[in-house]
Design an enzyme around this catalytic site. Structure first.
Site, short mmCIF file in Angstrom:
data_model
loop_
_atom_site.label_atom_id
_atom_site.label_comp_id
_atom_site.label_asym_id
_atom_site.label_seq_id
_atom_site.Cartn_x
_atom_site.Cartn_y
_atom_site.Cartn_z
N GLU A 133 -4.46 1.05 13.80
CA GLU A 133 -3.20 0.44 13.39
C GLU A 133 -2.03 1.19 14.03
O GLU A 133 -1.58 2.22 13.51
CB GLU A 133 -3.06 0.51 11.86
CG GLU A 133 -4.10 -0.28 11.11
CD GLU A 133 -3.58 -0.80 9.77
OE1 GLU A 133 -3.79 -1.98 9.49
OE2 GLU A 133 -2.95 -0.03 9.02
N GLY A 189 3.95 -4.41 10.01
CA GLY A 189 5.04 -5.04 9.25
C GLY A 189 6.27 -5.36 10.09
O GLY A 189 7.33 -5.65 9.55
N SER A 242 0.65 -6.60 12.17
CA SER A 242 1.22 -7.93 12.41
C SER A 242 0.18 -8.96 12.85
O SER A 242 0.47 -9.82 13.68
CB SER A 242 2.38 -7.86 13.41
OG SER A 242 3.42 -7.05 12.88
P1 13P Z 1 0.98 -5.99 8.55
O1 13P Z 1 -0.18 -6.93 8.81
O2 13P Z 1 1.88 -6.46 7.45
O3 13P Z 1 1.68 -5.63 9.81
O4 13P Z 1 0.31 -4.64 7.98
C1 13P Z 1 -0.75 -4.06 8.65
C2 13P Z 1 -1.34 -3.02 7.79
O5 13P Z 1 -0.74 -1.99 7.56
C3 13P Z 1 -2.65 -3.29 7.19
O6 13P Z 1 -3.19 -2.14 6.61
#
Ligand code: 13P
Length: 243
Positions: free
Chosen positions: A165, A171, A204
């Site tokens: 990630e 986000g 995302s």
């Molecule tokens: P988003 O999919 O909201 O970007 O978050 C990713 C995340 O942190 C999943 O653990």
């Protein structure tokens, strides 16, 4: 054989009532989901019990968003592995970047948590990833290699999921290009002594980009934040179109 693992991380969203409402819409949409896909929902602690009861006999597994390394004790605000397994939880996210960034989680504590999870037969979903500054400084590989080295001490690779990630993609709507995520995940795999560990991409992920992400040969699934809150959107992600 590597498994395909699609997990929703609800973060600090959804009451018990909202969680049940989600399931009512979500579960019927899994009727034709390919057998080879594992589906996990990582809900807030307060919703885990009721979700577990309602998911009994379905293909959806339940995950927590963290777990402590001690079995009990004076650790206000923490949760022990047995408290989770007792209510049917089988996965636990460890080392999420939000824990590292806002709550002082270190590689050492992430490693403690991963080992304790495995001891209790919870499968850790270990999150690693670089910040924007680290990426811009060309440190992506070094940062991730260091995280893996420290986080995986004494961890059994046969009972593990890793999530790549990149922090700058979480986000923000700013998804990492699928080819780039594929490249980094390939690098992560080359650091491991087993090639069977499922490695997810997170950051995302949404219905509009899941097909492209899952078309990448190194990517074994997704860890989905915001887009996992909507049962229709998350079902579309789980039911991504394989190429
Ligand atoms: P988003 O999919 O909201 O970007 O978050 C990713 C995340 O942190 C999943 O653990």
């Amino acid at each position: 054989m590597r498994r395909i693992v699609i997990a929703g991380n609800w973060k600090m969203h959804k009451t018990q009532a909202e969680s049940l409402e989600f399931l009512q819409s979500f579960l019927p949409q899994l009727e034709n989901t390919a057998e080879d896909r594992e589906v996990i929902l990582c809900a807030p602690y307060t919703a885990l019990g009721v979700m577990s009861k309602n998911l009994h006999g379905t293909r959806v597994r339940i995950g927590s968003q963290n777990v402590h390394w001690e079995e009990s004790g004076a650790f206000t605000g923490e949760i022990a592995p047995s408290m989770l397994t007792e209510i049917g939880v089988t996965y636990a996210v460890v080392g999420h970047s939000e824990r590292r960034q806002y709550f002082g989680e270190t590689d050492e504590t992430v490693n403690f948590r991963a080992r304790a999870a495995q001891k209790a037969e919870l499968t850790p979903i270990l999150c690693v990833g670089e910040s924007k500054e680290q990426r811009d400084a060309g440190q992506t590989e070094t940062v991730i290699k260091e995280q893996l080295k420290a986080d995986l001490v004494g961890v059994d690779l046969s009972q593990l999921v890793i999530a790549y990630e990149p922090i700058w993609a979480i986000g923000t709507g700013d998804t990492c290009e699928a080819e780039e995520a594929n490249r980094v995940i390939g690098m992560i795999r080359s650091e491991l002594s087993s090639s069977d560990v499922p490695i997810q991409y997170g950051g995302s992920v949404k219905p509009a980009n899941i097909d492209e992400i899952m078309a990448q040969p190194e990517i074994d699934g997704a860890l989905v934040g915001g887009a996992s809150l909507d049962p229709v959107g998350f079902a579309r992600i789980v039911n991504y179109e394989a190429t």
